[in-house]
Design a protein around this motif. Structure first.
Motif, short mmCIF file in Angstrom:
data_model
loop_
_atom_site.label_atom_id
_atom_site.label_comp_id
_atom_site.label_asym_id
_atom_site.label_seq_id
_atom_site.Cartn_x
_atom_site.Cartn_y
_atom_site.Cartn_z
N GLU A 42 0.80 -1.24 -0.13
CA GLU A 42 0.11 -0.02 -0.05
C GLU A 42 0.84 1.27 0.05
O GLU A 42 0.43 2.51 -0.16
N MET A 43 2.22 1.08 0.15
CA MET A 43 3.09 2.14 0.10
C MET A 43 3.47 2.61 -1.14
O MET A 43 3.27 1.61 -2.35
N LYS A 44 3.94 3.64 -1.58
CA LYS A 44 4.50 4.13 -2.91
C LYS A 44 5.89 4.73 -2.88
O LYS A 44 6.09 5.86 -3.35
N ILE A 77 4.35 -6.29 -5.79
CA ILE A 77 5.31 -5.58 -6.68
C ILE A 77 4.92 -5.23 -8.05
O ILE A 77 5.10 -4.02 -8.44
N LYS A 78 4.11 -5.91 -8.80
CA LYS A 78 3.69 -5.47 -10.20
C LYS A 78 2.51 -4.49 -10.03
O LYS A 78 2.67 -3.53 -10.79
N GLY A 79 1.88 -4.12 -9.15
CA GLY A 79 1.02 -3.03 -8.84
C GLY A 79 1.93 -1.82 -8.67
O GLY A 79 1.16 -0.70 -8.89
N PHE A 80 2.97 -1.58 -8.31
CA PHE A 80 3.95 -0.32 -8.45
C PHE A 80 3.98 -0.11 -9.83
O PHE A 80 4.75 1.21 -10.00
N GLY A 81 3.90 -0.75 -10.81
CA GLY A 81 4.21 -0.50 -12.40
C GLY A 81 5.49 -0.08 -12.51
O GLY A 81 6.42 -0.79 -11.97
#
Length: 242
Positions: A42-44, A77-81
């Motif tokens: 959930e962090m960016k 990790i994929k979700g961070f693009g």
């Protein structure tokens, strides 16, 4: 550090790094590790990706839980693009573990050309450094086998001198189809050196036959090293009989 950071235990990147001990906790309640993974997802921040990658470096019991958590980590990790590309590339270069997971993530995030650039850069980095476990090199070399990209052959060539026979063979298998002229003499030296393991010599024979390189300067030694189904033709090239 701002006032909000003071009350919440540090900046976002600092929070991410503090969760590493929980992410890599092999024993105790799985829920502790799983909660930390979810918080990181959930962090960016790039640091969050780096800590998530550390989950791939341990194995927990039972193996079903381990597999589920690693798949979940992969999706996080994929979700961070594109924000994940730099930390995953750095992990691939620096870590001796979880090479296949890092490659899998990058395959999802990068086009083939960009991915090959990352792998070639990593191979060049590895070629000048000792690694205790040859698996990382072998995984990367297998990934570039059959890739007709001008960056591949120069990055692979140094591995013909690796201490590991498995690495040598993986490099030989890459170079055979590339017909890379600077590889001709190193391949012939491997084939004809009496200290070369037989399985490495066999791989070198196959690569030289595939590449079509002539054996000038090594003809007598090559003739002595030939085994079925290989022979020398009249032009001094290794042929494989059908």
């Amino acid at each position: 550090m701002g006032l909000f950071d003071f009350f919440t235990g540090g900046s976002g990147p600092e929070k991410a790094l503090k969760l590493k001990s929980k992410v890599t906790q092999k024993y105790g309640e799985p829920s502790t590790r799983q909660k930390a993974l979810q918080q990181l997802g959930e962090m960016k921040y790039p640091e969050a990706v780096t800590v998530l990658l550390s989950r791939f470096t341990i194995t927990v019991d039972p193996l079903t839980t381990d597999a589920d958590e690693k798949e979940h980590t992969f999706e996080l990790i994929k979700g961070f693009g594109q924000e994940a590309v730099a930390p995953v590339s750095a992990f691939l270069k620096q870590s001796e573990h979880a090479t296949s997971w890092a490659l899998r993530v990058l395959q999802e995030l990068l086009a083939e050309d960009a991915l090959l650039g990352v792998i070639a850069d990593t191979l060049q980095h590895l070629s000048t450094r000792y690694t205790r476990d040859p698996e990382k090199k072998v995984v990367l070399l297998h990934h570039v086998q059959g890739k007709q990209d001008p960056r591949v052959a120069p990055a692979v060539l140094p591995f013909l001198e690796d201490m590991s026979d498995d690495v040598k063979i993986a490099a030989i298998n890459v170079l055979g189809s590339l017909k890379y002229e600077p590889a001709r003499e190193p391949l012939l030296q491997l084939l004809t050196n009496e200290d070369t393991a037989r399985r490495v010599q066999t791989a070198a024979l196959a690569a030289l036959a595939e590449s079509g390189f002539a054996v000038q300067g090594y003809q007598d030694k090559v003739q002595a090293a030939l085994v079925e189904p290989y022979s020398l033709d009249k032009d001094g090239r290794i042929q494989r009989r059908a």
